[in-house]
Every structure is written in C-alpha cells, then in structure tokens.
Write an enzyme that holds these catalytic residues in place. Sequence first.
Site, PDB file in Angstrom:
ATOM      1  N   LYS A  78       0.850  -1.202   0.000  1.00  0.00           N
ATOM      2  CA  LYS A  78       0.000   0.000   0.000  1.00  0.00           C
ATOM      3  C   LYS A  78       0.882   1.247   0.000  1.00  0.00           C
ATOM      4  CE  LYS A  78      -3.911   1.827   2.740  1.00  0.00           C
ATOM      5  NZ  LYS A  78      -4.749   1.572   3.926  1.00  0.00           N
ATOM      6  N   SER A 153      -9.653   1.692   3.115  1.00  0.00           N
ATOM      7  CA  SER A 153      -8.820   2.448   2.211  1.00  0.00           C
ATOM      8  C   SER A 153      -7.816   1.608   1.414  1.00  0.00           C
ATOM      9  CB  SER A 153      -8.047   3.509   2.992  1.00  0.00           C
ATOM     10  OG  SER A 153      -7.190   2.902   3.946  1.00  0.00           O
ATOM     11  N   SER A 177      -9.610  -0.758   7.271  1.00  0.00           N
ATOM     12  CA  SER A 177      -9.099  -0.602   5.904  1.00  0.00           C
ATOM     13  C   SER A 177      -8.408  -1.804   5.293  1.00  0.00           C
ATOM     14  CB  SER A 177      -8.153   0.586   5.836  1.00  0.00           C
ATOM     15  OG  SER A 177      -8.913   1.746   5.710  1.00  0.00           O
TER      16      SER A 177
HETATM   17  N1  GLN Z   1     -13.049   3.780   6.783  1.00  0.00           N
HETATM   18  C1  GLN Z   1     -12.352   4.164   7.978  1.00  0.00           C
HETATM   19  C2  GLN Z   1     -12.021   5.629   7.935  1.00  0.00           C
HETATM   20  O1  GLN Z   1     -12.358   6.239   6.992  1.00  0.00           O
HETATM   21  C3  GLN Z   1     -11.146   3.327   8.175  1.00  0.00           C
HETATM   22  C4  GLN Z   1      -9.930   3.799   7.482  1.00  0.00           C
HETATM   23  C5  GLN Z   1      -8.713   2.977   7.786  1.00  0.00           C
HETATM   24  O2  GLN Z   1      -8.810   1.926   8.425  1.00  0.00           O
HETATM   25  N2  GLN Z   1      -7.577   3.472   7.370  1.00  0.00           N
HETATM   26  O3  GLN Z   1     -11.431   6.162   8.816  1.00  0.00           O
END
Ligand code: GLN
Length: 485
Positions: A78, A153, A177
């Site tokens: 990532k 994400s 994410s």
């Molecule tokens: N969807 C969650 C957020 O927007 C989780 C994001 C993540 O785990 N990086 O914060």
Amino acid sequence: MENLSALSIPDINCLIKKGDIKVHELLDKAYKTIEQSSLNTFITLLKEESYKKADDIHLRIKNGEDIDILTGIPIAIKDNICIKGHRTTCSSRMLDNYVSPYTATVVERLENKGAIIIGKTNLDEFAMGASTETSFYKPTKNPYKHEYVPGGSSGGSAAAVAGLETVAALGSDTGGSIRQPASFCGVFGLKPTYGRVSRYGLVAFASSLDCIGPITNNVADSAILLETIAGPDSMDSTSIPEDVPRYYDMLTNEINNVTIGIVRGQLMDIIDKDVADVMEDFIKGLKFTGITLKDVTIEGFDICIPVYYIIATSEASSNLARYDGIRYGWIGNTKYDTLNEMYEVRRGVGFGKEVKRRIMLGTFCLRSGYKDQYYDKAIMVREKIRMSFEKALKDVDVLLLPTSPTLPFKIGEKIDDPVSMYLMDLCTVSISLSGLPAMSIPVGYQKGLPVGLQIVGRRLEEGTILKICHFLEKNGLASSNIENL
Ligand code: GLN
C-alpha cells in the site's frame, strides 16, 4: 498460461524449488496482468528493481542455495508504507513527489526473506475512507463489477490480490481498511493485534489505531506473511515485545473444542438483508463442522462510530500538521505575502476534501478547553468497549460478525454523503478501538458481489484466528474462489 498469482505461496515455492517455474515468469505474469487491467490498482510499479532481484534469486538457485518460502514471491505494498528511494504518495497531491528516505520495517523483513515488492498500491487519501474514491490518482474499481467500489482504504491492495495482479499484498487498517476492502473484493484480510506489527515506515493516520497486515487469496499466505512482518522492533516503541509464533506451522485440517461467539441479534436491524442472509447460510454450514456456537452481545457497540471518529480525526489532525508545505509536501509556485496565506494555499490545495474535513473535525475536538469533552471522553468510552469485547471473548475462542453492513456500493454513490460513508465502518471500528486481531474471510456472494465475515480473536491470538479460518477454508466455508463456495 494459468495465472500463477492464483497459486498459494507454498505451492509457488515448491514449483520454484523444483525448477518448474522461474521467478521471472511470475513477474512477467504479474506485470502483464497489471498492464492489461483497468482496475487502477497501482500508483507506482517497481519493475526494474524487481527483475534485478529475480536475476539475483535465479543465480542463487543455480548455485544450489536453499531459498526461503517467500523468495521470489511478488508482493504489492500500500502506498502509505515507505520504501527507500521510491515515492510514497499516500494517494495525495500533497506527497505526489515525495521520495522516502528510509524503508519500513515490514518491507525490510519481507525483502530479507527474498520477497519481491512489485509496486505500490492505490488507497484513499492518507488512508481516510472506505471506498478508495478519495485517491488523488482516481478510484480503484471492484474486480467483480467495475462500476462498484473495491472498499477502502486499502482498495488497491485488495483489488490487486483479487484480480491476480499480485500473489499477495500488505494493507493498513486503522478502522477497517484491510478487512472491509478484503470483504468487498472477496479475499482474506488480517488486521493483527495493535502493536504486533511495527508501524515504523507507515505514514501515520491515527497512531493509537494504525496496524499493518496481509491481504491474500488464502489463509496459509496470510500466516506466512504475518509471521514474517510481526514482532518487536526497536524503531517502534508501541511494538509488542512478545515472540511471534510460527503461524504457518500451526495450520492443520483438524480443530478441536472450538466455540464461536456469534454477534448477530444486536446487528440484525442495522445490516442489510443481503449480508444477513449470507451470514445465516454460513452459520448453517458451521453446524456441520463440530464447532460449538453461542450467541453473544457486545455492550456499547452502537457508540463505536462517534468514538472512533473523535479519536481518529483528533490524532489525524495532529499527525497531518507536519505537511506544512515547507518541510514536506506540495509547494506550487504562488507568491505569498504572509505565512498564514502560504499555509492556506499549500494545505488548501495539497489536501483533498475528505482529509481537510477530518483535520477540521479533529482540530475542533482537540481545541483548547474542549479536549476533555471530546477526546478524553472518547478514550474513556474506548476502554469500556475494549472491556466489553474482553468479556465476550472469555467464554468463546473467537467472535463472528459481518465485516461490512452492506454489499459493495456503486462508485460515486456515497462520496458526497460522508456520514453514510462513516456508517460503513460500524462492524470494523469497534475491533480497532479494542486493539484486537480480526480476519475478514470471503464466505459468499450476493448479486454477483462478494460478502465477507470477520473472525475476531483475543489479544495476540492471531494463531487461533488463522487456525480456525484455515479449517473453514479447507471445509469449503470460505474461499477467494467463487467456484469453491
Ligand atoms: N473507513 C475508515 C475511515 O475512513 C477506516 C480507514 C482505515 O482503516 N484506514 O477512517
């Protein structure tokens, strides 16, 4: 040629050792699949370096050297995880030209075992989001239906694994994410216990929640990746000093005396029928495995979203203060009269809408005189949530609950409705707040789209999760291959 990325790491390792395939062929296949793909999974490809490593591995094998199980395996990373000498953009205009001066511990550990990092994958800007739509480099598409989101994400990593563009990938998980995109793309995604894997070299979003973990096509690959990247690290003071078990050796086809706690009663009004139906089918299947099932309730589950968004945005507003357009970040070529004007332009243009929304929310929560009303209170409630999970996990080995309350949604459907996007995180953030390990496993399909469920374990008991998930996979209850289910 069959897509080699569909094979498991142990199977590929056997073929390499027997001389049946060359690492170069693995790379050819991966890069060809990426180049022909329209999913938009990668931001940067590390082609030249990868082939150099393949040459080196080829020589080592020719000289009769014994190789590790990960040697020559293509892995995607990532793009919020640093690799020295390469861009780490976090999918933000702010870091479009940023080249990392050092390598993350997880990458170093993979490379020490001979894994080949083939490229850096797309994500929501600074890992903030649940759809990979907030990327400065355009959204990634769901491999099952291209007009749908892959989740986020870590959407680039999950879609790349599901689309067989790589054998495996690493993602990061602050509030879901790794797990939610794994669920949306029909693959396995493991968020380890907070601190189990070093965060050194991971660009900080919410430091008390951020974790790095594997996204794979099967459980064995996750076990191999986790045992490689986990363990204490002097460069991360929050990394847990405990030794790491050999997870891969723990996987067997038999499990005894396992009890799964099912979290469903309190969720049934909240999750969509499509997801609930898949979960019920899965539970029916479990009844034939000899596993004991028990319904459990988690107190405080409903309050997790506000608690998470107070903590995550507060920490993000502090972490992202470093991107001031002087030491880091987008500069542009406007002339400024005042320092404030410069910040306004550089941060205003460098960051996207969602990141700015979160910085403002977090700054609001932490502002002088109010911190005790928001951040400190949220920390107290977080402890209560952690205790609820601890209590629920006293009588059962693991918990089962959905990964996402809905099926993947259409690209563009929620992007202008941040609250409905935040509500997507309902089933994952509670576990992040508790610091517990959890794996999302692909268990079924609805309307041609994958559905995942989470198996949640006690602190540092990733081994139990992996053992149970491997057993479920071997018994046809979980698979990244639609035909196996
Ligand atoms: N969807 C969650 C957020 O927007 C989780 C994001 C993540 O785990 N990086 O914060």
